[in-house]
Design a protein around this motif. Structure first.
Motif, PDB file in Angstrom:
ATOM      1  N   ILE A   1       1.003  -1.035   0.252  1.00 46.73           N
ATOM      2  CA  ILE A   1      -0.251  -0.075   0.143  1.00 46.73           C
ATOM      3  C   ILE A   1       0.761   1.153  -0.152  1.00 46.73           C
ATOM      4  N   ILE A   2       1.932   1.094   0.708  1.00 48.02           N
ATOM      5  CA  ILE A   2       2.351   2.400   0.538  1.00 48.02           C
ATOM      6  C   ILE A   2       3.988   2.670  -0.257  1.00 48.02           C
ATOM      7  N   TRP A   3       4.022   1.906  -1.258  1.00 52.92           N
ATOM      8  CA  TRP A   3       4.633   2.031  -2.143  1.00 52.92           C
ATOM      9  C   TRP A   3       3.429   1.908  -3.464  1.00 52.92           C
ATOM     10  N   SER A   4       2.327   1.745  -3.139  1.00 52.15           N
ATOM     11  CA  SER A   4       1.600   2.002  -4.092  1.00 52.15           C
ATOM     12  C   SER A   4       1.256   3.632  -4.419  1.00 52.15           C
ATOM     13  N   ASP A   5       1.061   3.815  -3.662  1.00 48.44           N
ATOM     14  CA  ASP A   5       0.810   5.533  -3.373  1.00 48.44           C
ATOM     15  C   ASP A   5       1.343   6.340  -2.027  1.00 48.44           C
ATOM     16  N   ILE A   6       2.784   6.608  -2.768  1.00 49.46           N
ATOM     17  CA  ILE A   6       3.830   7.197  -2.138  1.00 49.46           C
ATOM     18  C   ILE A   6       3.407   8.797  -2.160  1.00 49.46           C
ATOM     19  N   ASP A   7       2.868   9.547  -0.596  1.00 44.81           N
ATOM     20  CA  ASP A   7       1.903  10.610  -1.225  1.00 44.81           C
ATOM     21  C   ASP A   7       2.875  11.530  -0.319  1.00 44.81           C
ATOM     22  N   PHE A   8       4.191  12.534  -0.316  1.00 51.14           N
ATOM     23  CA  PHE A   8       4.443  13.532   0.161  1.00 51.14           C
ATOM     24  C   PHE A   8       3.464  14.858   0.351  1.00 51.14           C
ATOM     25  N   VAL A   9       2.854  15.032  -0.401  1.00 47.80           N
ATOM     26  CA  VAL A   9       1.962  16.289  -0.087  1.00 47.80           C
ATOM     27  C   VAL A   9       0.747  16.393   0.726  1.00 47.80           C
ATOM     28  N   GLU A  10       0.369  14.925   0.958  1.00 46.52           N
ATOM     29  CA  GLU A  10      -0.562  14.741   1.955  1.00 46.52           C
ATOM     30  C   GLU A  10       0.021  15.228   4.008  1.00 46.52           C
ATOM     31  N   LEU A  11       1.210  15.107   3.963  1.00 50.60           N
ATOM     32  CA  LEU A  11       2.469  14.531   4.698  1.00 50.60           C
ATOM     33  C   LEU A  11       2.452  16.164   5.297  1.00 50.60           C
ATOM     34  N   SER A  12       2.939  17.103   3.884  1.00 52.74           N
ATOM     35  CA  SER A  12       2.623  18.771   4.141  1.00 52.74           C
ATOM     36  C   SER A  12       1.614  19.756   4.523  1.00 52.74           C
ATOM     37  N   GLY A  13       0.540  18.749   5.297  1.00 53.01           N
ATOM     38  CA  GLY A  13      -0.360  19.505   5.556  1.00 53.01           C
ATOM     39  C   GLY A  13      -1.210  21.036   4.841  1.00 53.01           C
ATOM     40  N   ASP A  14      -0.657  21.719   5.408  1.00 59.74           N
ATOM     41  CA  ASP A  14      -0.995  23.055   4.789  1.00 59.74           C
ATOM     42  C   ASP A  14      -0.844  23.960   3.554  1.00 59.74           C
ATOM     43  N   GLY A  15       0.959  22.809   2.828  1.00 56.98           N
ATOM     44  CA  GLY A  15       1.236  23.305   1.995  1.00 56.98           C
ATOM     45  C   GLY A  15       2.724  23.728   2.347  1.00 56.98           C
ATOM     46  N   ALA A  16       3.210  24.224   3.914  1.00 61.90           N
ATOM     47  CA  ALA A  16       3.972  25.095   4.123  1.00 61.90           C
ATOM     48  C   ALA A  16       5.151  24.398   3.888  1.00 61.90           C
ATOM     49  N   TYR A  17       6.868  25.285   3.909  1.00 64.27           N
ATOM     50  CA  TYR A  17       7.659  24.648   3.481  1.00 64.27           C
ATOM     51  C   TYR A  17       7.886  24.249   4.534  1.00 64.27           C
ATOM     52  N   ASP A  18       8.853  22.833   4.695  1.00 63.87           N
ATOM     53  CA  ASP A  18       9.227  22.345   5.695  1.00 63.87           C
ATOM     54  C   ASP A  18      10.605  21.138   5.349  1.00 63.87           C
ATOM     55  N   ASP A  19      11.346  21.805   6.311  1.00 62.60           N
ATOM     56  CA  ASP A  19      12.376  21.695   5.703  1.00 62.60           C
ATOM     57  C   ASP A  19      12.699  19.303   6.261  1.00 62.60           C
ATOM     58  N   GLY A  20      12.050  18.758   7.379  1.00 60.61           N
ATOM     59  CA  GLY A  20      11.804  18.071   7.202  1.00 60.61           C
ATOM     60  C   GLY A  20      11.933  17.507   6.521  1.00 60.61           C
TER      61      GLY A  20
END
Length: 270
Positions: free
Chosen positions: A36-55
């Motif tokens: 599942i994790i490899w079929s849909d790799i989504d870093f956008v979802e982790l970004s929340g409000d889309g702010a610049y995030d060094d981590g």
């Protein structure tokens, strides 16, 4: 005691961070969560409000470094993983060369350098993306400060391999040849977003627009949704001497004329 089909439904509701934690639980849960994790790799979802995030940027750096390492060290295992990837959604990428070291290890004080600028003669993120031959969705935004050197082989690999791409959202610094590679099969594209695309940063006269649509516009026969946004008219960036982020009037007219022509050709299917 939960039936397997319910377990899978629960897993499909989890974000990448949760799935990664589940993968580390034991072999049984790894076997269930990994596909599942490899079929849909989504870093956008982790970004929340889309702010610049060094981590978050460093997580993406680690992702590409891990993929590149697997390609070299465990090619059969890598081929099986790469075949699973159907959706890859990335946030801001400060460059295209793959760095195997974190910002701290690079001892670099610049906030925006996580993916090394030099050297350009080794594997880059497009080489990894081209390995995902079952990819149907790609979100990519490259925010580099330098012109790319030649990445012709990467462009060929992208054009040849990404046959199933139907949903493309791209922005930032992506040159004409790479755009044509990503859109080598425009008849398959159903959803297209072009956001603040430039060929190179504007250290002197402002950025250059990426003009590529006219040569392929008649081949977009199945386009359902379209989003186009030109570069915002920002003030001069005082942190980078001489950098300008406005198109000059002639470049802006060229871009808007191309967009108007493109809209005329695709309006019937939108």
């Amino acid at each position: 005691s939960i039936p397997d089909e319910l377990q899978l439904q629960i897993l499909e509701l989890c974000d990448m961070t949760t799935l990664a934690a589940i993968c580390r639980t034991n072999k049984e849960w790894y076997a269930k969560a990994s596909p599942i994790i490899w079929s849909d790799i989504d870093f956008v979802e982790l970004s929340g409000d889309g702010a610049y995030d060094d981590g978050l940027i460093d997580q993406q750096r680690q992702f590409f470094a891990t993929c590149s390492t697997r390609m070299d060290e465990r090619p059969d295992f890598w081929a099986a993983l790469a075949a699973r990837v159907q959706s890859l959604k990335l946030t801001r990428m400060p460059g295209i060369a793959i760095s195997y070291k974190s910002k701290a290890e690079l001892n670099d004080s610049n906030d925006y350098i996580f993916i090394e600028i030099w050297p350009r003669d080794r594997r880059n993120i497009y080489d990894v993306i081209a390995e995902f031959k079952n990819l149907h969705t790609l979100y990519l935004f490259v925010k580099d400060w330098w012109e790319f050197s030649s990445i012709g082989e990467s462009e060929k690999a992208v054009a040849h391999n990404l046959e199933k791409l139907t949903n493309l959202k791209v922005g930032g610094q992506i040159n004409q040849d790479m755009m044509l590679a990503l859109l080598s099969r425009p008849e398959n594209i159903q959803h297209l977003s072009l956001i603040n695309l430039i060929h190179s940063p504007g250290q002197d006269n402002g950025p250059n627009p990426v003009l590529f649509l006219r040569s392929i516009q008649k081949r977009f026969t199945n386009l359902k949704t379209l989003h186009m946004s030109k570069l915002a008219e920002l003030t001069e960036d005082t942190n980078i001497t001489g950098a300008r982020w406005e198109f000059d009037p002639a470049a802006e007219i060229d871009l808007l004329e191309e967009w108007a022509d493109f809209l005329r050709h695709v309006s019937a299917t939108l």
